[in-house]
Scaffold this motif. Structure first.
Motif, PDB file in Angstrom:
ATOM      1  N   LEU A 206       0.799  -1.236  -0.155  1.00  0.00           N
ATOM      2  CA  LEU A 206       0.118   0.019  -0.046  1.00  0.00           C
ATOM      3  C   LEU A 206       0.933   1.383   0.075  1.00  0.00           C
ATOM      4  O   LEU A 206       0.525   2.245  -0.523  1.00  0.00           O
ATOM      5  CB  LEU A 206      -0.966   0.213   1.225  1.00  0.00           C
ATOM      6  CG  LEU A 206      -2.015  -1.196   1.175  1.00  0.00           C
ATOM      7  CD1 LEU A 206      -3.003  -0.528   2.303  1.00  0.00           C
ATOM      8  CD2 LEU A 206      -2.821  -1.219  -0.071  1.00  0.00           C
ATOM      9  N   VAL A 207       2.005   1.304   0.820  1.00  0.00           N
ATOM     10  CA  VAL A 207       2.852   2.506   0.680  1.00  0.00           C
ATOM     11  C   VAL A 207       3.413   2.698  -0.778  1.00  0.00           C
ATOM     12  O   VAL A 207       3.149   4.018  -1.359  1.00  0.00           O
ATOM     13  CB  VAL A 207       4.035   2.426   1.641  1.00  0.00           C
ATOM     14  CG1 VAL A 207       4.942   3.628   1.481  1.00  0.00           C
ATOM     15  CG2 VAL A 207       3.376   2.211   3.038  1.00  0.00           C
ATOM     16  N   PHE A 209       2.014   1.898  -3.465  1.00  0.00           N
ATOM     17  CA  PHE A 209       0.735   2.030  -4.372  1.00  0.00           C
ATOM     18  C   PHE A 209       0.602   3.378  -4.057  1.00  0.00           C
ATOM     19  O   PHE A 209      -0.153   4.069  -4.879  1.00  0.00           O
ATOM     20  CB  PHE A 209      -0.287   0.920  -4.029  1.00  0.00           C
ATOM     21  CG  PHE A 209      -1.315   1.002  -4.987  1.00  0.00           C
ATOM     22  CD1 PHE A 209      -1.295   0.626  -6.257  1.00  0.00           C
ATOM     23  CD2 PHE A 209      -2.697   1.216  -4.515  1.00  0.00           C
ATOM     24  CE1 PHE A 209      -2.344   0.958  -7.149  1.00  0.00           C
ATOM     25  CE2 PHE A 209      -3.808   1.391  -5.270  1.00  0.00           C
ATOM     26  CZ  PHE A 209      -3.730   0.976  -6.564  1.00  0.00           C
ATOM     27  N   SER A 210       0.335   3.955  -2.753  1.00  0.00           N
ATOM     28  CA  SER A 210      -0.078   5.349  -2.590  1.00  0.00           C
ATOM     29  C   SER A 210       0.873   6.173  -3.174  1.00  0.00           C
ATOM     30  O   SER A 210       0.289   7.272  -3.808  1.00  0.00           O
ATOM     31  CB  SER A 210       0.077   5.442  -1.004  1.00  0.00           C
ATOM     32  OG  SER A 210      -1.002   4.737  -0.387  1.00  0.00           O
ATOM     33  N   LEU A 211       2.012   6.154  -3.352  1.00  0.00           N
ATOM     34  CA  LEU A 211       2.979   6.854  -3.937  1.00  0.00           C
ATOM     35  C   LEU A 211       2.841   6.915  -5.597  1.00  0.00           C
ATOM     36  O   LEU A 211       2.787   7.945  -6.100  1.00  0.00           O
ATOM     37  CB  LEU A 211       4.620   6.380  -3.807  1.00  0.00           C
ATOM     38  CG  LEU A 211       4.769   6.498  -2.300  1.00  0.00           C
ATOM     39  CD1 LEU A 211       6.396   6.005  -1.990  1.00  0.00           C
ATOM     40  CD2 LEU A 211       5.085   7.920  -1.921  1.00  0.00           C
ATOM     41  N   LEU A 213      -0.260   6.253  -6.844  1.00  0.00           N
ATOM     42  CA  LEU A 213      -1.636   7.075  -6.998  1.00  0.00           C
ATOM     43  C   LEU A 213      -1.179   8.550  -6.923  1.00  0.00           C
ATOM     44  O   LEU A 213      -1.878   9.223  -7.938  1.00  0.00           O
ATOM     45  CB  LEU A 213      -2.553   6.578  -5.942  1.00  0.00           C
ATOM     46  CG  LEU A 213      -3.067   5.202  -6.343  1.00  0.00           C
ATOM     47  CD1 LEU A 213      -4.129   5.195  -5.216  1.00  0.00           C
ATOM     48  CD2 LEU A 213      -3.808   5.236  -7.604  1.00  0.00           C
ATOM     49  N   ILE A 214      -0.425   8.979  -6.096  1.00  0.00           N
ATOM     50  CA  ILE A 214      -0.111  10.537  -6.252  1.00  0.00           C
ATOM     51  C   ILE A 214       0.782  11.047  -7.122  1.00  0.00           C
ATOM     52  O   ILE A 214       0.257  11.952  -7.732  1.00  0.00           O
ATOM     53  CB  ILE A 214       0.794  10.419  -4.845  1.00  0.00           C
ATOM     54  CG1 ILE A 214      -0.094  10.537  -3.577  1.00  0.00           C
ATOM     55  CG2 ILE A 214       1.340  12.286  -4.687  1.00  0.00           C
ATOM     56  CD1 ILE A 214       1.140  10.518  -2.169  1.00  0.00           C
ATOM     57  N   SER A 217      -1.700  11.177 -10.222  1.00  0.00           N
ATOM     58  CA  SER A 217      -2.586  12.317 -10.088  1.00  0.00           C
ATOM     59  C   SER A 217      -2.150  13.489 -10.429  1.00  0.00           C
ATOM     60  O   SER A 217      -2.585  14.321 -11.100  1.00  0.00           O
ATOM     61  CB  SER A 217      -3.214  12.458  -8.733  1.00  0.00           C
ATOM     62  OG  SER A 217      -3.862  11.085  -8.324  1.00  0.00           O
ATOM     63  N   TYR A 250      -0.577  -5.291  -8.932  1.00  0.00           N
ATOM     64  CA  TYR A 250      -0.991  -5.110  -7.494  1.00  0.00           C
ATOM     65  C   TYR A 250      -2.351  -5.872  -7.217  1.00  0.00           C
ATOM     66  O   TYR A 250      -2.679  -6.109  -6.374  1.00  0.00           O
ATOM     67  CB  TYR A 250      -1.103  -3.858  -7.357  1.00  0.00           C
ATOM     68  CG  TYR A 250       0.045  -2.927  -6.771  1.00  0.00           C
ATOM     69  CD1 TYR A 250       0.092  -2.956  -5.553  1.00  0.00           C
ATOM     70  CD2 TYR A 250       0.827  -2.293  -7.641  1.00  0.00           C
ATOM     71  CE1 TYR A 250       1.278  -2.480  -4.859  1.00  0.00           C
ATOM     72  CE2 TYR A 250       2.029  -1.664  -7.209  1.00  0.00           C
ATOM     73  CZ  TYR A 250       2.263  -1.789  -5.997  1.00  0.00           C
ATOM     74  OH  TYR A 250       3.345  -1.040  -5.387  1.00  0.00           O
ATOM     75  N   THR A 254      -2.438  -8.299  -3.959  1.00  0.00           N
ATOM     76  CA  THR A 254      -3.374  -7.934  -3.137  1.00  0.00           C
ATOM     77  C   THR A 254      -4.284  -9.060  -2.598  1.00  0.00           C
ATOM     78  O   THR A 254      -4.868  -9.283  -1.432  1.00  0.00           O
ATOM     79  CB  THR A 254      -4.252  -6.662  -3.478  1.00  0.00           C
ATOM     80  OG1 THR A 254      -3.270  -5.679  -3.786  1.00  0.00           O
ATOM     81  CG2 THR A 254      -5.322  -6.096  -2.409  1.00  0.00           C
TER      82      THR A 254
END
Length: 312
Positions: A206-207, A209-211, A213-214, A217, A250, A254
């Motif tokens: 998730l870490v 994956f969050s990067l 997504l940021i 975006s 992912y 997941t």
């Protein structure tokens, strides 16, 4: 329940039986695995040989191809040997090595995909500062960091998984050793380990994956502001390839490592595991070669040189 001697071998029940339909599927899997090895090896060769591809983006892509080749080589030869010989045993050491390499490569790929998303963010949003913000030194640091974090997680999970005493039911209903499957055979309380493994999966999945997504975006916001239609098309083509690879990696990871414990389907596990360990490594070079004009150009140049050598 009787505790089984941890020095004895495990038995991998495998992915296929010996019916005609399963024999056909086995041949298909071998074909896909061989094609994956060839495709990723070709990608590494092109990136190494073509000066136009000597950029951080393609160096990261070559590392992705290397990880995919190692992943296929970790799983498929043992699976094929088990099916062809009928000897499905695997030693605890061999099982530990499979878990180590699988988690190492999976974890390293998580962080590598995050590094690749940062590379695309800099290329699209700050093209003039790209040599500074995405220097070779930073690229190498991110690559080494990805391998190191993956290996640390792999070593910890492999050692912890094999530290449990196992019951006399030592058959693994899988075609390779995977930590969640092996933990189910333990004759001990594994609740603490499962919580720790879940936390590790959150950090490793998730870490990054969050990067990602940021990064995307910010890329999307920048692309929508571009006035040039050609620039928008090029940015979307490059980034869509990476997003396809992110989704293919992912999604299955997941499903295997972060779903609720109450949901347990061995057949689904095996199908999803086959997808991300065998099929996805084949798709990665195809996706990047089809959507990337520089890789296509390097491939055409290489084929032209080979044709000229044959003609001579």
């Amino acid at each position: 329940m009787k505790i089984w001697n941890t020095t004895s071998d495990f038995i991998l029940l495998g992915l296929f039986n010996y019916t005609g339909a399963h024999l056909f599927l086995f041949v298909m899997v071998l074909t896909i695995a061989f094609s994956s090895l060839v495709g990723n090896a070709l990608m590494i060769f092109l990136i190494h040989q073509d000066a136009q591809l000597h950029k951080p983006m393609y160096f990261l892509l070559s590392q992705l191809s290397l990880m995919d080749m190692m992943l296929v080589s970790t799983i498929v030869p043992k699976m094929a040997a088990d099916y062809l010989t009928g000897n499905k045993s695997i030693s605890p050491a061999g099982c530990g090595l499979q878990i180590f390499f699988l988690i190492t490569l999976g974890g390293a790929e998580c962080f590598l995909l995050a590094a690749m998303s940062y590379d695309r963010y800099v290329a699209v949003c700050h093209p003039l500062r790209y040599p500074i913000l995405m220097s070779w030194q930073l690229c190498l640091r991110m690559t080494v960091g990805s391998w190191f974090l993956g290996a640390a997680d792999g070593l910890m999970q492999a050692a912890a998984t094999l530290s449990f005493p196992f019951c006399d039911a030592h058959e693994i209903n899988h075609f390779f050793c995977e930590a969640p499957t092996l933990v189910r055979l333990a004759c001990a309380d594994t609740v603490v380990f499962e919580y720790v493994m879940y936390i590790c999966c959150v950090l490793m999945l998730l870490v990054p994956f969050s990067l990602i997504l940021i990064s995307y975006s910010l890329i999307l916001a920048a692309v929508l502001e571009m006035r040039s239609r050609e620039a928008r098309k090029k940015a979307f083509a490059t980034c869509s390839s990476h997003l396809c690879v992110v989704g293919l990696f992912y999604g299955p990871a997941t499903f295997i490592y972060m779903r609720p414990k109450s949901y347990n389907s061995t057949n689904n596990d095996k199908v999803v595991s086959a997808f991300y360990t065998i099929f996805t490594p084949l798709l990665n070079p195809i996706i990047y070669s089809l959507r990337n004009s520089e890789v296509n150009g390097a491939l055409r140049k290489c084929m032209g040189q080979c044709a000229a050598l044959n003609h001579d």
